[in-house]
Motif scaffolding. Sequence first.
Motif, short mmCIF file in Angstrom:
data_model
loop_
_atom_site.label_atom_id
_atom_site.label_comp_id
_atom_site.label_asym_id
_atom_site.label_seq_id
_atom_site.Cartn_x
_atom_site.Cartn_y
_atom_site.Cartn_z
N PRO A 159 49.73 19.97 91.84
CA PRO A 159 50.46 20.58 90.73
C PRO A 159 49.97 22.01 90.50
CG PRO A 159 48.81 19.09 89.88
CD PRO A 159 48.72 19.03 91.39
N ASP A 160 50.49 22.93 91.30
CA ASP A 160 50.11 24.35 91.21
C ASP A 160 48.61 24.58 91.44
OD1 ASP A 160 52.49 25.61 88.75
OD2 ASP A 160 52.75 24.82 90.76
N GLU B 261 57.07 21.75 76.06
CA GLU B 261 56.96 21.85 77.52
C GLU B 261 55.54 21.50 77.98
OE1 GLU B 261 57.84 22.33 81.45
OE2 GLU B 261 59.21 22.18 79.75
N ARG B 262 54.53 21.96 77.24
CA ARG B 262 53.15 21.62 77.58
C ARG B 262 52.93 20.11 77.46
NH1 ARG B 262 49.52 23.56 74.01
NH2 ARG B 262 51.02 24.42 72.52
N ARG C 282 47.77 26.26 83.55
CA ARG C 282 48.67 25.15 83.82
C ARG C 282 49.11 24.43 82.54
NH1 ARG C 282 52.46 23.75 87.41
NH2 ARG C 282 52.89 21.52 87.27
N TYR C 283 48.17 24.18 81.64
CA TYR C 283 48.48 23.36 80.47
C TYR C 283 48.28 24.09 79.14
CZ TYR C 283 48.13 19.75 84.05
OH TYR C 283 48.29 19.00 85.19
N ARG D 26 55.17 17.73 77.76
CA ARG D 26 55.85 17.05 78.86
C ARG D 26 55.05 17.15 80.15
NH1 ARG D 26 58.27 17.95 83.21
NH2 ARG D 26 57.95 20.21 83.01
N ARG D 27 54.52 18.34 80.43
CA ARG D 27 53.75 18.54 81.66
C ARG D 27 52.47 17.72 81.64
NH1 ARG D 27 52.95 23.95 81.48
NH2 ARG D 27 55.08 24.27 82.19
N THR E 10 53.18 14.04 82.22
CA THR E 10 53.66 13.76 83.57
C THR E 10 52.56 13.88 84.61
OG1 THR E 10 55.85 14.60 82.98
CG2 THR E 10 55.34 14.45 85.32
N GLU E 11 51.69 14.87 84.44
CA GLU E 11 50.73 15.21 85.50
C GLU E 11 49.29 14.77 85.24
OE1 GLU E 11 53.03 19.41 86.61
OE2 GLU E 11 50.94 19.41 85.94
#
Length: 448
Positions: free
Chosen positions: A440-441, A296-297, A288-289, A299-300, A303-304
């Motif tokens: 989240p997934d 992108e990592r 996931r991270y 940002r994710r 956010t999460e």
Amino acid sequence: MTMRPRTTPARTTPSARNASAPARQAAAAFGLNPAPLDAAPVPAPGDALTTHLDHARVALLTGPSGCGKSRLLAGILQHTHRRTRVVDPALLPLHACAFDAIDAQPRRTLDALAAAGLAEPSLWLLPAGTLSVGERARLALARAIAHARPGDLIVCDEFASNLDRASAESLARTASRWARRAGVTLLAAGAHEDLPALLAPDLLIDARTAQPAAPPAPRTPNLSIEPGTFADYHALSHHHYLGSRPATVRRILRCVRRTPHAEWLAGVLVVSAPTLNASWRRQAWPGRYDRGPKYERARRLNTELACISRVIVEPRSRGLGIATQLVRAHLADPITPATEAVAMMGALSPFFARAGMTEYRLPTPAHDARLRDALAHARVRLTDLPASTTDPFIAHELARWARHARVRIDHPHPLPHLARHAVCRLAARPRAYASTRGDPDEPAQSNE
């Protein structure tokens, strides 16, 4: 008729063996015939009381001052068949540092300090005599915890008698909880009328009759969790082993403790932005991270994911479950779908796991591994490190470890203090924790 003065037979009373002649003469003037103290018989507890005590986990001997609590306690000690340990701050080696005062193996010492509410590394290197009254009471309890075995009788005369009642409540809950988990019998004696409600004993003994009495309902601490501010964190930050300020703060919760006469800040939890890299996240959230472009990592993650970066409880309120309640409060209404935490003393104070987070073991840092290898090469046990700092090889490796671990001791002769710090760090067993609320997934699930 001649009246003769009426004489009363002299009463025998126990006295110290070294009572002076004037002291004995003064006693004789009031009809007292002093006898040596060791000649006074110690009363034996009745069979019924002994049976009740054998089946209790927490027992309290109560009654007003002077009613005979200490003598009844002495009788129980003299006639018991069980292995006993006495918890008494007066027996502590006051010139030894708190860590050494436990007199046990490092890992067992750390476990005992944490169980007694002293999981505060800044206290471990202080001489026991410089600790506060409440801290010495917890240190005496920690000594008993480190050396006790199931079935032991742990005796505490004048339990929490010289503590403020807020500290007495947290010490009572700490001692009571440990006794029930460890399978020992805690026998406390005290005159304070609030002790039965604080200790919540299985067995309450009235010292005036030496008979069991009905214990009252236990007292529940009045705690409330509410939004906090950075000022709340700052007020308690000096109690945390990390002196640096936490990363970007996203949320602060505080715990307020109230009594009929006062209220005060008892604990604080700080939630921060996560760091970009953490290898253990692959266990909690596989793929996931740790994939994709760096931006992108990032940002994710932002956010999460949020990180619980500080959980601090003020000393008078340790043992009341405040840390666990603060974490649960955040997890019940998180600001992000996923929450993580890293605790250097997670294995010693597993409140994150109690709050419902999933635990993960962290890889050993390279500087810790190197120091362990150096000790093995020099055939020095971890427990003997503080006594081995005169060895040039050990001194060099210890100084190198301190630089990489970012540990600094302000002392003219820092090596012995660094050694004790290294022993604590190498035995502490840090842990990481993860929890998810949302989807989240399909990341890691909570234990709740």
